[in-house]
Design an enzyme around this catalytic site. Structure first.
Site, PDB file in Angstrom:
ATOM      1  CB  SER A 106      -1.111   0.236   1.221  1.00  0.00           C
ATOM      2  OG  SER A 106      -1.983   0.942   0.994  1.00  0.00           O
ATOM      3  CG  ASP A 250      -2.536   3.791  -2.196  1.00  0.00           C
ATOM      4  OD1 ASP A 250      -3.356   3.971  -2.987  1.00  0.00           O
ATOM      5  OD2 ASP A 250      -2.565   3.071  -1.094  1.00  0.00           O
ATOM      6  CG  ASP A 252      -2.744  -0.756  -2.761  1.00  0.00           C
ATOM      7  OD1 ASP A 252      -2.505   0.498  -2.299  1.00  0.00           O
ATOM      8  OD2 ASP A 252      -3.487  -1.455  -1.984  1.00  0.00           O
ATOM      9  CG  ASP A 254      -6.019   1.060  -1.161  1.00  0.00           C
ATOM     10  OD1 ASP A 254      -5.007   2.036  -1.005  1.00  0.00           O
ATOM     11  OD2 ASP A 254      -6.022  -0.229  -0.250  1.00  0.00           O
TER      12      ASP A 254
END
Length: 460
Positions: A106, A250, A252, A254
């Site tokens: 993340s 970010d 990833d 999300d």
């Protein structure tokens, strides 16, 4: 360096000693434990798991280890390759798979990676299931498949397009209205998979994307957490190109933050506030965010006649509270948007589409939009933990000290004052105490955070 096992998955730094870091042996051990859990839960003959990764440097190595462990257990793998957390979440039910794994740390820096584990609904494992995986990882009796029963890997590169299709099909998203505005938007993809999928979404919406750090090579050009201090390049680019606004995600994809047309951060806390305002204007209902999120969501929800609930920090906790309270939208103040009509997971693509629909409807600038919301200011700081400190005892001491204030202890200690609050909690993903505060001005929020840092250090 460290290896952290929690409700948020298995996360650690690459290299170093087994069990102290996320080494190849640890990746195999936890992948095998997850495979055992899948078989335990599903009790079938054939099993399928979806796997994708962000673009961080260690991703391909970790993904190969995880996939080959699963096929060694007789589990088929659908390999999405470079992907996003929400894309994998969407893919699991579409593939009728038994679960999914996203290889991503993340917002953590490049030396980190993680296994984020999904169930058959494409949702993160709850606390009990997460603990079961951790327990299984300590066992040595993994049952691997014989040669004729090995799983197979199927590559599927279609899911960025399929994910975007799902977003554009949402009733809230007015594609034609967005196209008519001819927006120009700067995208900071932090050299991960957001640099691929966000421009694709924008192009489908008739928005001109200006790419910044969109080469998915995992060499993050700045700290990948989308905070003001890390987004100076985005601010400059928005102003230089006279863009309508900027987007930061970010690694990833999300988490989502916006930069207004003047190069000022809209505020990651206000990503959810704005999207909720738009959704609630069309579908009256309740909202949920976590204890560390702004009061502005509560205010906007009440304005629309709904009820607001604060959950413990962590996406699983937010999702559980959303289901229990029949929330029409929810998320976290870190820029995470959860829309049940899409799926129960934070999704920056959903947030972008909702935000563009809101701007198209209101026909105002991003800076003008911000002024329509109750303005609170947050300070987000942290203290690195000394291994010898009794952190639970420290938080209990703070609880006792402020026993006469309004306290919430479902997740750390949150102290609500008349016009401000402070939330102290151990991180699920890093060896730190987070200190979040909110107040009517930035100076007051910073001062409150600094005050509690001193108090924590004094008590420790």
């Amino acid at each position: 360096m460290t290896l952290i096992k929690s409700i948020s998955g298995i996360r650690g730094t690459i290299g170093g000693a087994v069990s102290d870091n996320l080494t190849p042996i640890d990746a195999v051990k936890f992948a095998a434990a997850y495979g055992m859990w899948v078989k335990e839960q599903r009790k079938k003959t054939n099993y399928r798991v979806v796997i994708g990764r962000d673009a961080r440097i260690s991703g391909e190595m970790i993904q190969n280890l995880v996939m080959n462990t699963l096929i060694g257990m007789g589990i088929d793998v659908i390999n999405l390759g470079l992907s996003t957390t929400p894309t994998v979440e969407v893919a699991v039910p579409m593939e009728h798979a038994d679960g999914g794994i996203i290889l991503t740390a993340s917002h953590n820096p490049k030396q980190w990676n993680a296994l984020k584990l999904l169930d058959a609904n494409g949702e993160f494992l709850n606390a009990a299931h997460s603990q079961r995986v951790l327990d299984l990882a300590e066992r040595a009796d993994v049952d691997f498949a014989e040669v004729d029963d090995l799983g197979k890997i199927t590559v599927n590169n279609a899911y960025f397009d399929l994910h975007i299709d799902e977003v554009l099909a949402l009733d809230y998203v007015d594609v034609e209205a967005i196209k008519s505005c001819k927006f120009k938007v700067v995208v900071d993809g932090v050299n991960s998979t957001g640099g691929i999928v966000v421009p694709l979404l924008l192009e489908r919406l008739g928005v001109e994307p200006i790419k910044l750090h969109c080469t998915p090579d995992g060499h993050f050009p700045h700290n990948p957490e989308p905070l003001k201090a890390h987004l100076t390049d985005l601010s400059d680019k928005v102003v230089q190109t006279a863009a309508d606004f900027g987007i930061a995600v970010d690694p990833d994809v999300d988490r989502l933050a916006f930069m207004d047309e003047q190069g000022t951060l809209f505020g990651e806390e206000y990503t959810l506030v704005a999207c909720a305002d738009f959704v609630l204007s069309q579908n009256k209902g309740n909202t949920v965010s976590n204890l560390s999120s702004t009061r502005a969501l509560r205010d906007v929800t009440q304005k629309h006649g709904g009820a607001y609930t604060a959950s413990a920090v962590g996406e699983v906790n937010v999702v559980n509270a959303m289901k229990a309270n029949k929330a029409v939208i929810g998320g976290e103040g870190n820029g995470g948007i959860i829309l049940p009509e899409a799926h129960f997971g934070r999704d920056a693509l959903v947030g972008i589409a909702l935000f563009l629909s809101l701007l198209a409807e209101k026909q105002i600038s991003v800076s003008a939009l911000k002024k329509t919301y109750p303005l609170y200011y947050m300070s987000k700081k942290k203290i690195d933990l000394d291994p010898n400190i009794d952190v639970d005892g420290l938080l209990e001491a703070m609880e006792n000290k402020y026993a006469n204030e309004t306290l919430t202890t479902v997740d750390g200690v949150k102290i609500d004052f008349a016009d401000s609050w402070v939330h102290l909690r151990k991180s699920n993903t890093e060896p730190i105490i987070r200190i979040y505060t909110e107040a009517p001005s930035q100076q007051q929020a910073d001062k409150l955070a600094d005050r509690f840092i001193v108090e924590l250090k004094t008590l420790s």
